[in-house]
Design an enzyme around this catalytic site. Structure first.
Site, short mmCIF file in Angstrom:
data_model
loop_
_atom_site.label_atom_id
_atom_site.label_comp_id
_atom_site.label_asym_id
_atom_site.label_seq_id
_atom_site.Cartn_x
_atom_site.Cartn_y
_atom_site.Cartn_z
N GLU A 129 -20.60 -9.04 67.05
CA GLU A 129 -20.32 -8.11 68.15
C GLU A 129 -19.81 -6.81 67.56
OE1 GLU A 129 -17.58 -9.37 71.25
OE2 GLU A 129 -18.53 -11.34 71.33
N GLU A 138 -14.21 -16.21 68.99
CA GLU A 138 -12.88 -15.58 68.98
C GLU A 138 -11.74 -16.54 69.32
OE1 GLU A 138 -13.15 -12.09 71.45
OE2 GLU A 138 -14.54 -11.08 70.10
O1 IFM Z 1 -16.32 -8.63 76.17
C1 IFM Z 1 -15.67 -9.11 75.04
C2 IFM Z 1 -16.34 -10.37 74.54
O2 IFM Z 1 -16.37 -11.36 75.50
C3 IFM Z 1 -15.56 -10.91 73.35
N1 IFM Z 1 -15.40 -9.90 72.36
C4 IFM Z 1 -14.88 -8.62 72.77
C5 IFM Z 1 -15.71 -8.08 73.94
C6 IFM Z 1 -15.17 -6.72 74.37
O3 IFM Z 1 -13.86 -6.81 74.76
#
Ligand code: IFM
Length: 453
Positions: free
Chosen positions: A352, A167
């Site tokens: 994710e 990210e």
């Molecule tokens: O917890 C975070 C993760 O570290 C990065 N992506 C989003 C998740 C939820 O906010």
């Protein structure tokens, strides 16, 4: 009624965490501090100044955690490496204890037939590297590439999938423009530098990797945002384009188009500290693209807001723990957009996806009269089910989607929210560190066991 999506047999289903959010053991076996340890000490930055010093204690409990993942049927675990555990103080001296930990973790995964998916940078930069400017300093890109080189050498025989960076948008927009994530900087000049240097670090890592002869796939994970315009009004569509350029284009265009988005270079007149060959390095081919997806934004034009973008009012149900709109169809739009943007052939993984819900453990009597603790997280099950069904639909529509990682395996440190937001499919009782699978863990177990419809 939930549906249990039947996915292709070779579709990889894993679960994910990140070092700072779960490991704990912050002062053990040679690990030194990172920018989130420091940020948590800034009054008002993080909920009750909570930090990751204990977290879900996975450093000491990885065996138990992996056994549970295996029992549930996961095919892969996405974890990240703590930079200051491998290179204390951000130096060049390797901490053998740190290497040993990640080697053992990978071996344990393999013992249970799970793939080891390693993210090289998920935000825990050594404090000393930040003191030299962090991502605003070009040298940081080379420092991270050095960490990667060590990891390829030390873990290359055990890692099945590499992710360079997690990210870039959060690292740069939240960390350097809005100042709401570590290192808490609000400065447009440093922000632009950080964008280019994070992109460069990704390219340098891939370049380094290609020299090693290792064959596991390597890619990057972005939390792409392709928002939907709130109306058909041309201006709202332009606002959506602006938002996409800032939230996605800044990180995707350099890799896939060898340039920065026209909106930022031509309209905003932003410049980036690009040196000779940088764009060549950044745009090297990758083996897959990781997408983190939680919610889709609906945006509208504003004459006064930054980039002329403001968020439109929402009507969708929101996750009970963190209030994010539940928008599974946004995932389909995003997957189709990404697939078209990358040429339709590049494998895509959802690295994710998950929900923070207001989980309440309840004590129930089992058939034999004994008491058990259960967490009936129905909203999370619905969320996962709806998003997995979208995966199925995307594959049907020829998106080269190869896998899905649920965020998160276990409740953990949710950055500025501390421990107040629970994303896990496994409940963590932070007092005792007891792990309790939520109903969503059993739901995923059934999906993975093939009980689709
Ligand atoms: O917890 C975070 C993760 O570290 C990065 N992506 C989003 C998740 C939820 O906010």
């Amino acid at each position: 009624m939930f549906t249990r999506p039947a996915l292709p047999e070779d579709f990889l289903i894993g679960t994910a965490t990140a070092s700072y959010q779960v490991e704990g053991a912050a002062n053990e076996e040679g690990r030194t501090s990172c920018i989130w340890d420091d940020f948590a000490k800034v009054p008002g930055a993080v909920y009750e100044m909570q930090d990751g010093s204990v977290a879900a204690d996975q450093y000491h409990r990885y065996k138990e955690d992996i056994e549970l993942m295996a029992k549930l049927g996961f095919g892969a675990y996405r974890f990240s490496v703590s930079w200051p555990r491998i290179l204390p103080h951000g130096g060049t001296q390797v901490n053998r204890k740190g290497i040993e930990y990640y080697r053992n973790l990978c071996k344990k995964l393999h013992k249970h037939n799970m793939k080891a998916c390693c993210t090289i940078y998920h935000w825990d930069m050594p404090s000393e590297i930040q003191a030299k400017g962090g991502w605003a300093n070009r040298q940081t890109a080379y420092d991270l590439a050095y960490l990667a080189e060590i990891l390829f050498m030390e873990l290359g025989d055990l890692v099945d999938m590499w992710i360079t960076i997690n990210e870039a948008m959060c690292i740069t927009v939240l960390g350097y423009l809005l100042g709401i994530h570590a290192p808490g900087i609000k400065d447009e000049d440093q922000f632009r530098k950080s964008v280019h240097h994070v992109n460069l670090a990704h390219g340098l890592i891939v370049k380094e990797y290609r020299k090693t002869g290792l064959s596991a796939p390597i890619g990057i994970t972005h939390n792409l945002e392709t928002p939907r315009p709130a109306s058909c009004d041309k201006k709202d569509q332009i606002a959506a384009d602006h938002h996409r350029a800032i939230r996605s284009g800044l990180y995707m265009d350099p890799i896939f188009r060898k340039r920065y988005p026209e909106y930022v270079t031509d309209e905003l007149k932003w410049s980036f500290p690009i040196e000779k060959d940088d764009m060549q390095i950044i745009s090297q081919p990758i083996d897959f693209l990781g997408i983190n997806y939680y919610s889709e934004h609906a945006v509208q034009w504003s004459d006064t807001a930054p980039f002329n973008v403001t968020m439109a009012p929402r009507w969708e149900e929101k996750t009970s723990g963190i209030g994010w709109a539940i928008t599974p169809h946004g995932l389909l739009r995003l997957l189709k957009w990404t697939s078209a943007y990358t040429g339709g052939k590049l494998p895509i993984y959802i690295t994710e996806n998950g929900a923070a819900c207001d989980d309440k453990p309840v004590i129930e009597k089992a058939d034999d009269g004994s008491e058990t603790i259960r967490i009936h997280d129905n909203q999370r099950i619905r969320y996962l089910s709806d998003h997995l069904n979208i995966c199925k639909e995307a594959i049907r529509e020829c998106v080269p989607l190869k896998g899905y990682f649920c965020w998160s395996f276990i409740d953990n440190y949710e950055w500025t929210h501390g421990y107040t937001k629970r994303f896990g499919i496994v409940y963590c009782d932070y007092e005792t560190q007891r792990r309790i699978p939520k109903d969503s863990a059993y739901f995923l177990r059934d999906v993975m066991a093939g009980y689709g419809d």
